[in-house]
Every structure is written in C-alpha cells, then in structure tokens.
Design a protein around this motif. Structure first.
Motif, PDB file in Angstrom:
ATOM      1  N   GLU A 224       0.852  -1.192   0.000  1.00  0.00           N
ATOM      2  CA  GLU A 224       0.000   0.000   0.000  1.00  0.00           C
ATOM      3  C   GLU A 224       0.887   1.241   0.000  1.00  0.00           C
ATOM      4  O   GLU A 224       1.641   1.470   0.948  1.00  0.00           O
ATOM      5  N   ILE A 225       0.777   2.037  -1.076  1.00  0.00           N
ATOM      6  CA  ILE A 225       1.580   3.267  -1.123  1.00  0.00           C
ATOM      7  C   ILE A 225       0.739   4.449  -0.672  1.00  0.00           C
ATOM      8  O   ILE A 225       1.245   5.540  -0.459  1.00  0.00           O
ATOM      9  N   LEU A 226      -0.570   4.229  -0.547  1.00  0.00           N
ATOM     10  CA  LEU A 226      -1.450   5.274  -0.042  1.00  0.00           C
ATOM     11  C   LEU A 226      -2.476   4.614   0.852  1.00  0.00           C
ATOM     12  O   LEU A 226      -3.146   3.661   0.455  1.00  0.00           O
ATOM     13  N   ASN A 227      -2.563   5.095   2.104  1.00  0.00           N
ATOM     14  CA  ASN A 227      -3.490   4.505   3.064  1.00  0.00           C
ATOM     15  C   ASN A 227      -4.085   5.614   3.908  1.00  0.00           C
ATOM     16  O   ASN A 227      -3.414   6.164   4.769  1.00  0.00           O
ATOM     17  N   GLY A 228      -5.347   5.942   3.619  1.00  0.00           N
ATOM     18  CA  GLY A 228      -6.013   6.996   4.374  1.00  0.00           C
ATOM     19  C   GLY A 228      -5.348   8.342   4.160  1.00  0.00           C
ATOM     20  O   GLY A 228      -4.783   8.617   3.111  1.00  0.00           O
ATOM     21  N   ARG A 229      -5.418   9.182   5.193  1.00  0.00           N
ATOM     22  CA  ARG A 229      -4.805  10.513   5.097  1.00  0.00           C
ATOM     23  C   ARG A 229      -3.350  10.409   5.512  1.00  0.00           C
ATOM     24  O   ARG A 229      -3.048  10.254   6.679  1.00  0.00           O
ATOM     25  N   GLN A 230      -2.446  10.467   4.533  1.00  0.00           N
ATOM     26  CA  GLN A 230      -1.039  10.399   4.910  1.00  0.00           C
ATOM     27  C   GLN A 230      -0.293  11.587   4.315  1.00  0.00           C
ATOM     28  O   GLN A 230      -0.742  12.202   3.350  1.00  0.00           O
ATOM     29  N   THR A 231       0.840  11.901   4.899  1.00  0.00           N
ATOM     30  CA  THR A 231       1.597  13.075   4.463  1.00  0.00           C
ATOM     31  C   THR A 231       2.308  12.796   3.141  1.00  0.00           C
ATOM     32  O   THR A 231       2.556  11.648   2.764  1.00  0.00           O
ATOM     33  N   ASP A 232       2.670  13.877   2.453  1.00  0.00           N
ATOM     34  CA  ASP A 232       3.421  13.742   1.196  1.00  0.00           C
ATOM     35  C   ASP A 232       4.768  13.079   1.437  1.00  0.00           C
ATOM     36  O   ASP A 232       5.246  12.304   0.612  1.00  0.00           O
ATOM     37  N   VAL A 233       5.361  13.376   2.595  1.00  0.00           N
ATOM     38  CA  VAL A 233       6.670  12.785   2.937  1.00  0.00           C
ATOM     39  C   VAL A 233       6.539  11.262   3.015  1.00  0.00           C
ATOM     40  O   VAL A 233       7.359  10.520   2.456  1.00  0.00           O
ATOM     41  N   ASP A 234       5.486  10.792   3.699  1.00  0.00           N
ATOM     42  CA  ASP A 234       5.255   9.349   3.813  1.00  0.00           C
ATOM     43  C   ASP A 234       4.976   8.724   2.449  1.00  0.00           C
ATOM     44  O   ASP A 234       5.454   7.628   2.139  1.00  0.00           O
ATOM     45  N   SER A 235       4.188   9.412   1.631  1.00  0.00           N
ATOM     46  CA  SER A 235       3.861   8.898   0.289  1.00  0.00           C
ATOM     47  C   SER A 235       5.130   8.731  -0.541  1.00  0.00           C
ATOM     48  O   SER A 235       5.308   7.720  -1.224  1.00  0.00           O
ATOM     49  N   LYS A 236       6.016   9.726  -0.475  1.00  0.00           N
ATOM     50  CA  LYS A 236       7.283   9.655  -1.246  1.00  0.00           C
ATOM     51  C   LYS A 236       8.136   8.493  -0.748  1.00  0.00           C
ATOM     52  O   LYS A 236       8.740   7.767  -1.541  1.00  0.00           O
ATOM     53  N   ARG A 237       8.194   8.339   0.574  1.00  0.00           N
ATOM     54  CA  ARG A 237       8.994   7.257   1.153  1.00  0.00           C
ATOM     55  C   ARG A 237       8.474   5.894   0.690  1.00  0.00           C
ATOM     56  O   ARG A 237       9.254   5.004   0.331  1.00  0.00           O
ATOM     57  N   LEU A 238       7.144   5.741   0.677  1.00  0.00           N
ATOM     58  CA  LEU A 238       6.543   4.465   0.262  1.00  0.00           C
ATOM     59  C   LEU A 238       6.757   4.212  -1.228  1.00  0.00           C
ATOM     60  O   LEU A 238       6.979   3.073  -1.646  1.00  0.00           O
ATOM     61  N   LEU A 239       6.708   5.269  -2.029  1.00  0.00           N
ATOM     62  CA  LEU A 239       6.974   5.113  -3.467  1.00  0.00           C
ATOM     63  C   LEU A 239       8.403   4.623  -3.692  1.00  0.00           C
ATOM     64  O   LEU A 239       8.652   3.748  -4.521  1.00  0.00           O
ATOM     65  N   GLN A 240       9.340   5.184  -2.933  1.00  0.00           N
ATOM     66  CA  GLN A 240      10.749   4.758  -3.063  1.00  0.00           C
ATOM     67  C   GLN A 240      10.913   3.294  -2.651  1.00  0.00           C
ATOM     68  O   GLN A 240      11.614   2.523  -3.324  1.00  0.00           O
ATOM     69  N   LEU A 241      10.251   2.912  -1.550  1.00  0.00           N
ATOM     70  CA  LEU A 241      10.327   1.525  -1.092  1.00  0.00           C
ATOM     71  C   LEU A 241       9.747   0.580  -2.134  1.00  0.00           C
ATOM     72  O   LEU A 241      10.291  -0.484  -2.408  1.00  0.00           O
ATOM     73  N   MET A 242       8.615   0.985  -2.712  1.00  0.00           N
ATOM     74  CA  MET A 242       7.956   0.172  -3.729  1.00  0.00           C
ATOM     75  C   MET A 242       8.883  -0.037  -4.929  1.00  0.00           C
ATOM     76  O   MET A 242       9.066  -1.146  -5.417  1.00  0.00           O
ATOM     77  N   GLU A 243       9.495   1.072  -5.375  1.00  0.00           N
ATOM     78  CA  GLU A 243      10.365   0.973  -6.551  1.00  0.00           C
ATOM     79  C   GLU A 243      11.593   0.117  -6.278  1.00  0.00           C
ATOM     80  O   GLU A 243      12.012  -0.678  -7.115  1.00  0.00           O
ATOM     81  N   SER A 244      12.152   0.254  -5.060  1.00  0.00           N
ATOM     82  CA  SER A 244      13.389  -0.492  -4.765  1.00  0.00           C
ATOM     83  C   SER A 244      13.129  -1.977  -4.527  1.00  0.00           C
ATOM     84  O   SER A 244      14.034  -2.791  -4.634  1.00  0.00           O
ATOM     85  N   THR A 245      11.886  -2.333  -4.171  1.00  0.00           N
ATOM     86  CA  THR A 245      11.586  -3.752  -3.919  1.00  0.00           C
ATOM     87  C   THR A 245      10.815  -4.385  -5.070  1.00  0.00           C
ATOM     88  O   THR A 245      10.552  -5.575  -5.073  1.00  0.00           O
ATOM     89  N   ASP A 246      10.413  -3.541  -6.056  1.00  0.00           N
ATOM     90  CA  ASP A 246       9.686  -4.032  -7.229  1.00  0.00           C
ATOM     91  C   ASP A 246       8.338  -4.666  -6.848  1.00  0.00           C
ATOM     92  O   ASP A 246       7.897  -5.633  -7.464  1.00  0.00           O
ATOM     93  N   LEU A 247       7.698  -4.125  -5.793  1.00  0.00           N
ATOM     94  CA  LEU A 247       6.352  -4.589  -5.423  1.00  0.00           C
ATOM     95  C   LEU A 247       5.320  -3.742  -6.171  1.00  0.00           C
ATOM     96  O   LEU A 247       5.584  -2.591  -6.531  1.00  0.00           O
ATOM     97  N   ILE A 248       4.136  -4.312  -6.396  1.00  0.00           N
ATOM     98  CA  ILE A 248       3.066  -3.601  -7.110  1.00  0.00           C
ATOM     99  C   ILE A 248       2.373  -2.655  -6.131  1.00  0.00           C
ATOM    100  O   ILE A 248       2.071  -3.042  -5.004  1.00  0.00           O
ATOM    101  N   PRO A 249       2.055  -1.407  -6.542  1.00  0.00           N
ATOM    102  CA  PRO A 249       1.364  -0.496  -5.632  1.00  0.00           C
ATOM    103  C   PRO A 249      -0.131  -0.759  -5.517  1.00  0.00           C
ATOM    104  O   PRO A 249      -0.788  -1.088  -6.501  1.00  0.00           O
TER     105      PRO A 249
END
Length: 286
Positions: A224-249
């Motif tokens: 999950e790269i977006l879950n409820g109300r989350q900050t832009d900082v958290d969203s960016k961090r999750l996007l980076q994690l997703m890209e580095s692990t090659d998981l589907i968002p």
C-alpha cells in the motif's frame, strides 16, 4: 473538450464494515462507495470475509466493482503485521482454514483480556463484549464499548487509557500465525497479498526493508503506497520503497467510520504517478 474526456477512476482496496470494526453494515458501505463514485472496491474486514460474502452478488457490488478482500493479522519478528488479501476465492479451503485459525486466536485473546479485567475489578467483560460483537470479529473496541455501557469507564478513550491500551492489564498479545503462513494462505486461495500500511508499524528503516524482503520471499506481491490521510513525505517514502523492492502499488482509505479528520472513501488515482497498479495485476487473476 479534452477535460470532458478524462475518466476519473476512484479506487478503494482497504475498507472495514460492521463484520469487523467498522461502523457501517456491508451494504451501507457499498452504497456509500457507490455514492462516492468508486469503481474498484474491496471490503477488507479484519480476519473475516463474512461482510464481503453477504453483499457480493448485490447491484451495488457490481456498480463499485467489488472484489474479494480481507485484512489478515500475523506476526513478523516481534511485530504484529497486517496483510490485505485481494482477488482470492473466499470459499477456498486454505482461506477458510486461515480465518478459522484467526477467529480462534481472537476468542482465546478475548477470554484472556476478560480474566485480566476481572482481576482489575471489572467482572462480566467476556460475556458483555461477546454479546456486543455479535457476528463480528471480537477485539478490544468491543470491550471498550461494553465497559462504557456497563458504567465501568466514562468513555472509550478512558477504557484504553486505563485498561486496554499498550502496557495496561487488557493489552494481551495475540498468538497470530506467521507472516509466511498468512501470505501463503492468500496465494494458495488464488489471491494477491498486499502489505498493509507499512509505516504504521513504526519500524526502523533497516527493519522495514527486512520486512519487505521477507514478505516478498513469502510470495507477497504488493504494497500500500497510499493509506487513508497520509503526508506527502510518507507517500514519497513508500513510493521509493515500492520501486526499490519491485512490489506492485495498491491504495486504500482504511475507512472505518465517518469522522471529521478521518479518511474519506475512495482515492482518485489520477493524481498518482503513472505505472502498473494492483487492479491491472488482479485482472490476470480474476
């Protein structure tokens, strides 16, 4: 005009109904999703598919593109982790066995919470919380609500602050199955396993990466790269994690009830970065 041709796609693959700890019945949840313009939807109740099964053949279910969903509890190292399952066969023996295991764990924990509350001077909690839970999966919110009803505390907040929160008498750790067992239960039932709200576990960067590696090694495919109300900082961090692990968002609101600062149902995916999302992966499974 070009603007008129833009199709708004609203997705929500993480929501809760009365079958677990949400405030709306499954049919009310569907009708709210339909009114919000959702076209891809899942009811992901904690450790039960009862809510989904009760509405899966309704008109509203078709209108919002309802697929099977569940949020399963498990253990990884010393942390309690949640894994969302999507697009599985809800009647598959592996899924039913997993839900039976988790239901038994919840009841054993409820019994232990009640006996601890009794020692703290509050009797009758098991019967009270069980009656309040009804067909829902029993959890601490049911104990808190019963304690308010019984006059043992003045509010749900007080119930958690004094009795049910971290480090309090009713803070009983669960005997959950392992992360690998839960992921394999979802995949064996034909679904896709999604790591729910990865930043909510408050793990260090190193531990979070280890969790993601273990999750992927067990057969987990999405995050999950977006879950409820989350900050832009958290969203960016999750996007980076997703890209580095090659998981589907995947995305979801984690909607439980309507309240002023709570998340609204549905996420407009037009504002997300372009790429392959879980609904495309699900098309291959469903």
């Amino acid at each position: 005009s070009w603007a008129a041709s833009v199709v708004i796609v609203i997705v929500d693959y993480h929501t809760h109904s009365l079958a677990s700890d949400g405030a709306l019945s499954p049919s009310e949840l569907l009708s709210r999703a339909r009114a919000s313009g959702v076209s891809k939807f899942a009811i992901t109740d904690h450790d039960t598919t009862a809510g989904y099964l009760s509405v899966k053949d309704s008109d509203d279910a078709r209108a919002v593109g309802l697929i099977s969903g569940v949020e399963l509890s498990c253990k990884w190292a010393t942390a309690s982790i949640h894994v969302v399952g999507l697009g599985f066969d809800a009647l598959a023996p592996e899924m039913q066995a997993m839900i039976e295991t988790l239901t038994a764990a919840r009841r054993a924990r409820a019994s232990k919470i009640a006996s601890r509350l009794e020692k703290a001077g509050i009797a009758g909690a098991f019967e009270g919380a069980t009656a309040l839970a009804g067909d829902s999966q029993i959890g601490r919110p049911h104990f808190a609500a019963w304690m308010v009803e019984a006059g043992a505390v003045g509010s749900v907040t007080e119930a958690f602050d004094k009795y049910l929160g971290a480090g309090k008498p009713g803070d009983v750790k669960m005997f959950w199955p392992s992360l690998a067992e839960v992921v394999s239960g979802i995949t064996a039932s034909g679904g896709i396993a999604v790591l729910a709200h990865p930043l909510k576990y408050r793990l260090t960067g190193m531990k979070l990466r280890a969790l993601l590696n273990d999750f992927k090694a067990s057969g987990g495919r999405a995050i999950e790269i977006l879950n409820g109300r989350q900050t832009d900082v958290d969203s960016k961090r999750l996007l980076q994690l997703m890209e580095s692990t090659d998981l589907i968002p995947s995305v979801g609101s984690d909607f439980h009830r309507e309240f002023e600062y709570g998340p609204r149902l549905g996420i407009d995916v037009g504002r997300l970065p372009k790429g392959r999302y879980i609904w495309e992966a699900l098309e291959a499974v469903l």
